[in-house]
Design a protein around this motif. Structure first.
Motif, short mmCIF file in Angstrom:
data_model
loop_
_atom_site.label_atom_id
_atom_site.label_comp_id
_atom_site.label_asym_id
_atom_site.label_seq_id
_atom_site.Cartn_x
_atom_site.Cartn_y
_atom_site.Cartn_z
N ASP A 113 88.21 9.58 38.61
CA ASP A 113 89.37 10.05 37.85
C ASP A 113 89.30 9.64 36.38
OD1 ASP A 113 90.57 11.33 39.98
OD2 ASP A 113 91.73 9.59 40.60
N ARG A 114 88.75 8.46 36.13
CA ARG A 114 88.73 7.93 34.76
C ARG A 114 87.65 8.57 33.89
NH1 ARG A 114 88.16 3.11 36.26
NH2 ARG A 114 85.90 3.02 36.06
N ASP A 115 86.42 8.61 34.40
CA ASP A 115 85.32 9.09 33.55
C ASP A 115 84.35 10.02 34.25
OD1 ASP A 115 83.88 7.32 35.15
OD2 ASP A 115 83.91 5.73 33.65
N ALA A 116 84.78 10.60 35.38
CA ALA A 116 83.99 11.60 36.11
C ALA A 116 82.66 11.06 36.62
CB ALA A 116 83.76 12.84 35.25
N THR A 117 82.65 9.79 37.04
CA THR A 117 81.48 9.20 37.68
C THR A 117 81.53 9.56 39.17
OG1 THR A 117 81.40 7.34 36.15
CG2 THR A 117 80.27 7.07 38.26
N PRO A 118 80.58 10.36 39.67
CA PRO A 118 80.64 10.78 41.08
C PRO A 118 80.45 9.63 42.04
CG PRO A 118 79.14 12.18 39.80
CD PRO A 118 79.46 10.99 38.95
N PRO A 119 81.27 9.53 43.07
CA PRO A 119 81.07 8.51 44.11
C PRO A 119 79.79 8.78 44.90
CG PRO A 119 83.33 9.31 44.13
CD PRO A 119 82.55 10.24 43.25
N PRO A 120 79.27 7.79 45.60
CA PRO A 120 78.06 7.97 46.40
C PRO A 120 78.23 9.09 47.43
CG PRO A 120 78.68 5.65 46.28
CD PRO A 120 79.81 6.42 45.68
N GLY A 121 77.22 9.94 47.52
CA GLY A 121 77.24 11.01 48.51
C GLY A 121 77.76 12.34 48.01
N TRP A 122 78.49 12.34 46.89
CA TRP A 122 79.00 13.60 46.36
C TRP A 122 77.87 14.35 45.65
CZ3 TRP A 122 84.56 12.93 43.97
CH2 TRP A 122 85.41 12.41 44.96
N GLN A 123 77.83 15.66 45.83
CA GLN A 123 76.77 16.47 45.24
C GLN A 123 77.26 17.02 43.90
OE1 GLN A 123 73.78 16.48 46.99
NE2 GLN A 123 75.01 15.04 48.19
#
Length: 200
Positions: A113-123
């Motif tokens: 939400d803050r800086d668009a860093t994808p969580p692990p596993g998201w493509q």
């Protein structure tokens, strides 16, 4: 100065439904409240003459865009831009928020939400999405000064736009709400988000 209207599609869940994290692999229609939002957007933009209109292949973005365009005569053809498709949430696709948080934790979600860093596993390919937005803005710079373009997408895609503009309001929350839009001005002095998360 040309203007881009960056619009997020309407709701896909109604009050009483169990919402899930709907991504690129979950092609839902607008819900009842989503159609209500789309009709409100159509009424709001009824007097806006769009030079062009783009959306993703997903049904929810096409339905929202069509509602807006069908509200006025001589609307432009609706064109599909594949990069506007929502991100793929990997193992969290179509899962409840509680299930998602249990897997990745609140900090990973906060970073998204803050800086668009994808969580692990998201493509998600942030560099490719930023490059696609930058290319679209570059093309928009060739528009006439009074042109307005409609772009209907999803929250996961819209959140990368603030990274490639020349200016934006201080403290902008990159999350775009359902049925809300942002305004991007494109001119000789660059590109700037002048409003974000507006609703009728």
């Amino acid at each position: 100065m040309a203007r881009l209207i960056i619009l997020r599609h309407g709701n896909t869940f109604d009050k009483g439904d169990t919402p899930t994290r709907v991504g690129a692999r979950t092609d839902l229609s607008l819900s009842v409240s989503g159609y209500t939002q789309a009709h409100s957007l159509a009424a709001h933009f009824r007097d806006t003459a769009f030079r062009a209109a783009f959306c993703s292949p997903l049904l929810r973005t096409r339905q929202t865009a069509r509602a807006v365009l069908d509200a006025r005569p001589h609307a432009p053809a609706l064109r599909i831009l594949p990069f506007l498709t929502e991100v793929d949430y990997g193992p969290d696709e179509n899962q409840t928020e509680e299930t998602v948080i249990a897997r990745i934790g609140t900090e990973a979600l906060a970073a998204w939400d803050r800086d668009a860093t994808p969580p692990p596993g998201w493509q998600v390919d942030p560099a490719a999405l930023r490059a696609a937005w930058a290319s679209l803005l570059e093309r928009a710079a060739e528009l006439d000064a009074d042109d307005t373009v409609l772009i209907v997408t999803s929250n996961g895609i819209a959140r990368f736009l603030p990274d490639v503009v020349d200016g934006q309001p201080e403290g902008l929350d990159r999350k775009l709400k359902t049925g809300a839009w942002g305004v991007v001005d494109v001119g000789p002095d660059g590109t700037r988000i002048v409003d974000w998360n507006l609703r009728p």
